[in-house]
Enzyme design. Structure first.
Site, mmCIF file in Angstrom:
data_model
loop_
_atom_site.group_PDB
_atom_site.id
_atom_site.type_symbol
_atom_site.label_atom_id
_atom_site.label_comp_id
_atom_site.label_asym_id
_atom_site.label_seq_id
_atom_site.Cartn_x
_atom_site.Cartn_y
_atom_site.Cartn_z
ATOM 1 N N ASP A 1 0.873 -1.171 0.000
ATOM 2 C CA ASP A 1 0.000 0.000 0.000
ATOM 3 C C ASP A 1 0.913 1.224 0.000
ATOM 4 O O ASP A 1 1.709 1.406 0.933
ATOM 5 C CB ASP A 1 -0.880 -0.029 1.252
ATOM 6 C CG ASP A 1 -1.853 1.126 1.345
ATOM 7 O OD1 ASP A 1 -1.608 2.188 0.732
ATOM 8 O OD2 ASP A 1 -2.863 0.982 2.064
ATOM 9 N N ASN B 1 2.335 4.964 -10.339
ATOM 10 C CA ASN B 1 1.039 4.990 -11.012
ATOM 11 C C ASN B 1 -0.146 4.943 -10.058
ATOM 12 O O ASN B 1 -1.213 5.475 -10.364
ATOM 13 C CB ASN B 1 0.973 3.792 -11.971
ATOM 14 C CG ASN B 1 -0.430 3.483 -12.422
ATOM 15 O OD1 ASN B 1 -1.001 4.194 -13.241
ATOM 16 N ND2 ASN B 1 -1.001 2.410 -11.887
ATOM 17 N N TYR C 1 -9.296 15.404 -6.298
ATOM 18 C CA TYR C 1 -8.412 14.572 -7.108
ATOM 19 C C TYR C 1 -7.512 15.452 -7.970
ATOM 20 O O TYR C 1 -6.296 15.224 -8.068
ATOM 21 C CB TYR C 1 -9.271 13.664 -7.969
ATOM 22 C CG TYR C 1 -8.552 12.757 -8.933
ATOM 23 C CD1 TYR C 1 -7.936 11.594 -8.499
ATOM 24 C CD2 TYR C 1 -8.528 13.047 -10.302
ATOM 25 C CE1 TYR C 1 -7.305 10.738 -9.398
ATOM 26 C CE2 TYR C 1 -7.901 12.203 -11.198
ATOM 27 C CZ TYR C 1 -7.292 11.053 -10.744
ATOM 28 O OH TYR C 1 -6.669 10.212 -11.638
ATOM 29 N N LYS D 1 -3.413 15.685 -7.996
ATOM 30 C CA LYS D 1 -2.641 15.422 -9.213
ATOM 31 C C LYS D 1 -1.790 16.635 -9.597
ATOM 32 O O LYS D 1 -0.650 16.481 -10.063
ATOM 33 C CB LYS D 1 -3.570 15.028 -10.360
ATOM 34 C CG LYS D 1 -4.240 13.685 -10.172
ATOM 35 C CD LYS D 1 -3.239 12.540 -10.045
ATOM 36 C CE LYS D 1 -3.901 11.177 -10.111
ATOM 37 N NZ LYS D 1 -2.937 10.068 -9.941
#
Length: 265
Positions: A67, A94, A160, A164
């Site tokens: 994890d 990724n 999100y 990013k």
């Protein structure tokens, strides 16, 4: 200059499905020793079984449960990836995802924190532990997984997107710092890709229509579209490229972000 990655070591986080699996397959097919990690052993085992027949001469595919939000597990995954050569040549950070979607006024703080922890902090931990192994190999390539949502606003997908965007800046900062070690750091910014994670969108509906309207090339991406770019950034063909945040999105970045409120309509 050779374009071969035969015998080089690679770690792909979130490598059991989707883009991670596609990139791992592409690297292994070119002869790299690829280690994939993820949180579910059964998913990783199935991925190894799928990739094994496609591994090129000199390469291998193995898996380890890890994890990326747990630092000890990240360290173990990096150590596992280095076993074939005692160094690491390629990291594709990724793993990610979104635990939050919706308007600001209804934001769930725990879901926002989980999204930032998984994407941004997880990527930072992967870079932290990969750097010594990359130095031991004499340099190499880190590719971070960003998103078009991190480059321009996607309505209701802001948590999100913020995480990013943070990955893009972290990787640019790492590129500036680590160039002296021969370590290149770049990110990819995919648009909507037809994989397991995005099937609830690519299967059709108002949000897919909104995506298509916003893309000059007018089609969703395929896993191979991203995997080929990762392979390029990971290998010596891109040896003079670092600090780049690369959109791979059918031109979506030229127009506007998708409107995720359409999922709530």
């Amino acid at each position: 200059m050779t374009s071969s990655i035969t015998g080089r070591t690679a770690l792909v986080t979130g490598g059991g499905t989707g883009i991670g699996l596609g990139a791992a397959t592409r690297l292994a097919a070119d002869g790299a020793h690829v280690a994939i990690c993820g949180r579910t052993a059964a998913t990783l085992d199935a991925a190894v079984d799928k990739v094994t027949p496609l591994v090129g001469e000199g390469g291998s595919i193995r898996s380890i449960v890890a994890d990326i939000t747990v630092e000890d597990q990240v360290a173990a995954a990096v150590a596992f990836a280095t076993e074939p050569t005692s160094g690491l040549d390629i990291l594709f950070a990724n793993a990610g995802g979104s635990a939050h979607m919706g308007p600001f006024a209804e934001a769930d703080a725990a879901a926002v924190r989980a999204t930032v922890d998984l994407n941004l902090v997880g990527t930072i931990l992967c870079i932290k532990h990969a750097v010594p192994a990359l130095r031991a190999a004499g340099g190499g390539s880190i590719v971070g997984m960003s998103s078009g949502a991190g480059a321009f606003p996607h309505r209701y997908l802001w948590a999100y997107g913020a995480a990013k965007a943070g990955i893009d800046m972290v990787c640019r900062s790492a590129a500036e710092e680590l160039g002296v070690d021969g370590i290149r750091v770049n990110t990819v910014q995919p648009g909507i890709v037809d994989d397991e994670l995005m099937s609830f969108i690519t299967g059709g509906g108002a949000l897919l229509d909104d995506y298509i309207e916003g893309m000059p090339l007018g089609r969703v991406g395929q896993v191979d579209d991203i995997a080929e770019a990762v392979r390029f950034l990971a290998g010596p063909e891109s040896g003079w490229i670092t600090g780049v945040n690369l959109p791979i999105d059918g031109g979506h970045h030229l127009r506007r972000g998708a409107d995720y409120s359409k999922l709530f309509g």
